[in-house]
Design an enzyme around this catalytic site. Structure first.
Site, PDB file in Angstrom:
ATOM      1  CD  GLU A  44       9.885  60.794  47.876  1.00 29.63           C
ATOM      2  OE1 GLU A  44       8.848  60.469  46.901  1.00 29.63           O
ATOM      3  OE2 GLU A  44      10.532  59.699  48.186  1.00 29.63           O
TER       4      GLU A  44
HETATM    5  C1  FAD Z   1       1.655  67.520  46.361  1.00 27.09           C
HETATM    6  C2  FAD Z   1       1.784  66.287  47.194  1.00 27.09           C
HETATM    7  C3  FAD Z   1       2.331  65.095  46.518  1.00 27.09           C
HETATM    8  C4  FAD Z   1       2.965  63.992  47.190  1.00 27.09           C
HETATM    9  N1  FAD Z   1       3.036  62.964  46.896  1.00 27.09           N
HETATM   10  C5  FAD Z   1       3.060  61.704  47.249  1.00 27.09           C
HETATM   11  C6  FAD Z   1       3.031  60.575  46.493  1.00 27.09           C
HETATM   12  O1  FAD Z   1       3.148  60.319  45.384  1.00 27.09           O
HETATM   13  N2  FAD Z   1       3.217  59.322  47.214  1.00 27.09           N
HETATM   14  C7  FAD Z   1       3.019  59.373  48.556  1.00 27.09           C
HETATM   15  O2  FAD Z   1       2.951  58.285  49.340  1.00 27.09           O
HETATM   16  N3  FAD Z   1       2.780  60.443  49.320  1.00 27.09           N
HETATM   17  C8  FAD Z   1       2.858  61.856  48.483  1.00 27.09           C
HETATM   18  N4  FAD Z   1       2.658  62.805  49.346  1.00 27.09           N
HETATM   19  C9  FAD Z   1       2.582  62.832  50.699  1.00 27.09           C
HETATM   20  C10 FAD Z   1       3.892  63.459  51.420  1.00 27.09           C
HETATM   21  O3  FAD Z   1       4.994  62.654  51.298  1.00 27.09           O
HETATM   22  C11 FAD Z   1       3.658  63.429  53.074  1.00 27.09           C
HETATM   23  O4  FAD Z   1       2.735  64.583  53.096  1.00 27.09           O
HETATM   24  C12 FAD Z   1       4.839  63.945  53.645  1.00 27.09           C
HETATM   25  O5  FAD Z   1       5.556  62.638  53.938  1.00 27.09           O
HETATM   26  C13 FAD Z   1       4.396  64.353  55.259  1.00 27.09           C
HETATM   27  O6  FAD Z   1       3.572  63.738  55.738  1.00 27.09           O
HETATM   28  P1  FAD Z   1       2.191  64.287  56.010  1.00 27.09           P
HETATM   29  O7  FAD Z   1       1.656  65.185  55.555  1.00 27.09           O
HETATM   30  O8  FAD Z   1       1.197  63.248  56.997  1.00 27.09           O
HETATM   31  O9  FAD Z   1       2.732  65.024  57.611  1.00 27.09           O
HETATM   32  P2  FAD Z   1       3.083  64.549  58.963  1.00 27.09           P
HETATM   33  O10 FAD Z   1       3.943  63.176  58.939  1.00 27.09           O
HETATM   34  O11 FAD Z   1       1.838  64.619  59.957  1.00 27.09           O
HETATM   35  O12 FAD Z   1       3.977  65.565  59.735  1.00 27.09           O
HETATM   36  C14 FAD Z   1       3.800  67.057  60.023  1.00 27.09           C
HETATM   37  C15 FAD Z   1       5.063  67.808  60.473  1.00 27.09           C
HETATM   38  O13 FAD Z   1       5.687  67.008  61.614  1.00 27.09           O
HETATM   39  C16 FAD Z   1       6.814  66.656  61.486  1.00 27.09           C
HETATM   40  N5  FAD Z   1       7.123  65.455  61.874  1.00 27.09           N
HETATM   41  C17 FAD Z   1       6.251  64.497  62.063  1.00 27.09           C
HETATM   42  N6  FAD Z   1       6.764  63.192  62.801  1.00 27.09           N
HETATM   43  C18 FAD Z   1       8.216  63.680  63.084  1.00 27.09           C
HETATM   44  C19 FAD Z   1       8.990  63.151  64.102  1.00 27.09           C
HETATM   45  N7  FAD Z   1       8.929  61.816  64.327  1.00 27.09           N
HETATM   46  N8  FAD Z   1      10.195  63.709  64.362  1.00 27.09           N
HETATM   47  C20 FAD Z   1      10.165  65.361  64.067  1.00 27.09           C
HETATM   48  N9  FAD Z   1       9.212  65.705  63.349  1.00 27.09           N
HETATM   49  C21 FAD Z   1       8.185  65.053  62.652  1.00 27.09           C
HETATM   50  C22 FAD Z   1       7.156  66.606  60.018  1.00 27.09           C
HETATM   51  O14 FAD Z   1       8.424  66.872  59.458  1.00 27.09           O
HETATM   52  C23 FAD Z   1       6.156  67.560  59.402  1.00 27.09           C
HETATM   53  O15 FAD Z   1       6.846  68.961  59.577  1.00 27.09           O
HETATM   54  C24 FAD Z   1       2.565  64.247  48.533  1.00 27.09           C
HETATM   55  C25 FAD Z   1       2.204  65.249  49.291  1.00 27.09           C
HETATM   56  C26 FAD Z   1       1.911  66.316  48.501  1.00 27.09           C
HETATM   57  C27 FAD Z   1       1.344  67.480  49.186  1.00 27.09           C
END
Ligand code: FAD
Length: 595
Positions: A441
């Site tokens: 989220e």
């Molecule tokens: C168990 C689980 C359930 C989930 N359920 C859903 C779901 O139902 N629907 C759905 O759509 N998604 C879902 N997700 C996905 C989840 O919302 C994402 O994993 C999350 O939003 C982060 O995206 P990412 O994993 O690609 O990390 P990334 O976007 O690659 O981020 C990696 C790190 O970099 C930081 N970061 C990235 N961009 C920036 C920036 N511009 N400035 C500062 N920091 C930054 C982030 O804070 C994070 O710490 C789920 C994930 C998990 C693990």
């Protein structure tokens, strides 16, 4: 095995003594739900959570969900029956619109139910939880036909919902999304692409799953300006409401993950799936935010819920486990040792968790009540303030409550010593389950950026200044009450630091955006600590009034826990303020190749 007891007395205290929700009886949702009825409903709900959902928590953790070769998914033993009972009990309908079969109870009430479900079994709670987010998106942005087709069954829980944003290369930065939508002659679209990490993406609990999917319509602009939202049902729905053809969306894999094993986190493959535009073309992100704001409050609540469940069990264990003697002489002289609750360091962990839980619960209920004002009040000023607070507090609630919820779950695990690390005690599950709430989220770093980048500055800082004025007014009203002195002074100090941090942000964040980014985490925590100080001041005042000078275990404990908060938790504001004022300096000093 861990146990769970619904905190009904805490709910009662907040509704009756602190928030006085009966004063809103003139508003629609409140008029139909007098306090006695609300408390009866929550008592029944509490029994369901204690007796049906909590015992399944560890089962779900051990068994997890299973995907079969045809892409179908089986949930852990007992989940299907529990979900049937949930639907038969009408629980998914609590906070939904009566026009679609909902019970229309205020958000401040349905939130208490959500907390209990999440404490008892977070993984299970995500099936109805995600459905409610999807319900909100269709309710706000769907056409009349879509609302009539999907909402009644989603309200009862016969159909569940999901939200599909994430793709392998596209998480935080949704502008990168590749899932495409091709317009069809009949007005529908064909959706093709892969979504990952989709919670409750496939399961055996309900007869249909309504996926809310963001995708880019062929030819739409790149980036976030070209994102549209679609309703993609697992089974297409016939004109008479019956289920039709299986749609082209299949679960390709269930993720192996750290916690919430009972919830199916799916890779969903969309292959020419039939989808229907929800809301306006290229305005999908706005529509998705409707879902995400609801979901973010729910996720903040998950942080509190895991901390509460972990605290309850740690308190029982600390009274039972005999190790060592009290530093001030034996407290259990007839036994071989004293219970570990005599040790100040064990108390530290218990009190920190409890002070957080009670303060955080008040904060979520207080915010939810503003959400109800936004929905139901007819008064423009009240609505404006409610809208401002909802926007401002959402990232604080999501980020602060989940960071601290995880930290408290870990501390409560610590109280078990080595046994906390052993799976059969269940404490490790609370820690593992709590961890995801900091990530999904919008990862907490993104919540902090949302707070400092968007929410603070909105309308010239109107929301945050309204909050400061509200705190000042409270301090002014209570400054002469000697009983309230420690609370008022501590609140005044924290608010002054938050104001100082806010001014620093406004002066230094605009001139160098890296300063704002670097300070954002500490600013969010400074905000969370101060918000909880205000909540504790409200609760202390309510407790003093209710006890009316007489000894009372519940109210006396409330005041003692509040004192612990202001003396031993709140001083962290100073460290956060000092850190945030250093800006981007050390963080950005090294070139990337030096890491
Ligand atoms: C168990 C689980 C359930 C989930 N359920 C859903 C779901 O139902 N629907 C759905 O759509 N998604 C879902 N997700 C996905 C989840 O919302 C994402 O994993 C999350 O939003 C982060 O995206 P990412 O994993 O690609 O990390 P990334 O976007 O690659 O981020 C990696 C790190 O970099 C930081 N970061 C990235 N961009 C920036 C920036 N511009 N400035 C500062 N920091 C930054 C982030 O804070 C994070 O710490 C789920 C994930 C998990 C693990």
């Amino acid at each position: 095995m861990p146990t769970y007891k619904a905190p009904l007395r805490e709910f009662q205290f907040l509704y009756r003594d602190v928030l006085h929700i009966e004063q809103h009886g003139n508003l629609p949702a409140f008029a139909e739900a007098p306090l006695d009825l609300i408390e009866q409903i929550l008592e029944e709900g509490g029994k369901f959570c204690e007796n049906v959902l909590a015992p399944l928590n560890i089962v779900g953790d051990h068994e997890g969900c299973k995907r079969h070769p045809d892409g179908s998914v089986t949930t852990p033993t007992g989940f299907k029956d529990a979900y049937k009972q949930l639907v038969e009990g009408g629980w998914p309908a609590l906070g939904s619109d009566p026009a679609f079969g909902g019970q229309g109870l205020p958000h401040v009430v349905s939130l208490a139910w959500n907390e209990m479900v999440s404490s008892a079994n977070m993984a299970f709670g995500m099936y109805p939880g995600l459905s409610h987010g999807a319900y909100e998106a269709i309710h706000h942005h769907g056409s009349d036909e879509q609302r009539a087709t999907y909402l009644p069954k989603m309200v009862t829980g016969e159909w569940t919902g999901t939200m599909n944003l994430t793709e392998p290369h596209c998480g935080t930065d949704l502008g990168l999304l590749r899932t495409k939508a091709v317009p069809q002659a009949d007005g529908s679209y064909r959706i093709t692409g892969q979504k990952i990490f989709i919670s409750a993406g496939e399961h055996d609990l309900a007869e249909n799953i309504i996926h809310l999917v963001i995708a880019r319509i062929e030819g739409a602009p790149a980036g976030t300006k070209g994102i549209s939202l679609f309703v993609v049902p697992k089974f297409l729905v016939n004109a008479d409401g019956s289920l039709g053809k299986r749609n082209g969306v299949v679960c390709g894999k269930i993720e192996e993950k750290m916690g919430i094993h009972g919830n199916a986190t799916c890779v969903l493959n969309y292959d020419d799936a039939v989808g229907f535009l929800c809301g306006q073309e290229n305005k999908g992100l706005n529509a998705m935010f409707t879902m995400m704001n609801v979901a973010r409050l729910g996720v903040g609540m998950q942080g509190l819920a895991q901390s509460e469940a972990a605290y309850q069990n740690a308190a029982i264990y600390a009274k039972d486990r005999l190790q060592g003697r009290s530093l001030t002489g034996a407290k259990n002289p007839d036994g071989p040792a004293d219970p570990i609750i005599v040790h100040p360091d064990v108390r530290r962990m218990l009190m920190d968790a409890r002070a957080f839980n009670e303060g955080a619960r008040c904060f979520t209920f207080w915010t939810a009540l503003h959400g109800d004002m936004l929905t139901y009040s007819q008064d423009e000023k009240t609505k404006e303030k409610a809208g401002d607070y909802m926007a401002l507090m959402t990232p604080v609630l999501k980020g602060y409550l989940t960071d601290k919820g995880y930290a408290n779950a870990t501390n409560c695990q610590q109280i078990y010593g080595g046994h906390g690390y052993i799976e059969e005690w269940g404490m490790s599950q609370f820690v593992r389950d709590a961890r995801i709430a900091q990530i999904y989220e919008g990862a907490n770093g993104i919540q902090a950026l949302d707070l400092v980048g968007r929410k603070l500055a909105a309308n010239g800082g109107r929301a945050v200044f309204t909050f400061f004025n509200e705190i000042d007014a409270f301090i002014g009203d209570n400054a002469d009450d000697p009983k309230m002195k420690p609370f008022v002074e501590a609140l005044g100090g924290a608010k002054a630091q938050l104001q100082d941090g806010t001014m620093w942000m406004m002066q230094n964040g605009m001139s160098n955006f890296d300063n704002a980014g670097a300070a954002s985490h500490d600013y969010l925590h400074l905000f969370g600590l101060t918000a909880l100080a205000y909540m504790w001041a409200l609760m202390a005042k309510a407790a003093f009034m209710a006890k009316a000078g007489k000894a009372d275990l519940f109210y006396d404990a409330k005041i003692a826990v509040g004192r612990h908060y202001i003396e031993r938790v709140l001083p962290d504001t100073g460290a956060h303020l000092a850190k945030l004022k250093t800006g981007a300096g050390t963080l950005m000093a090294l070139p990337a190749e030096a890491f």
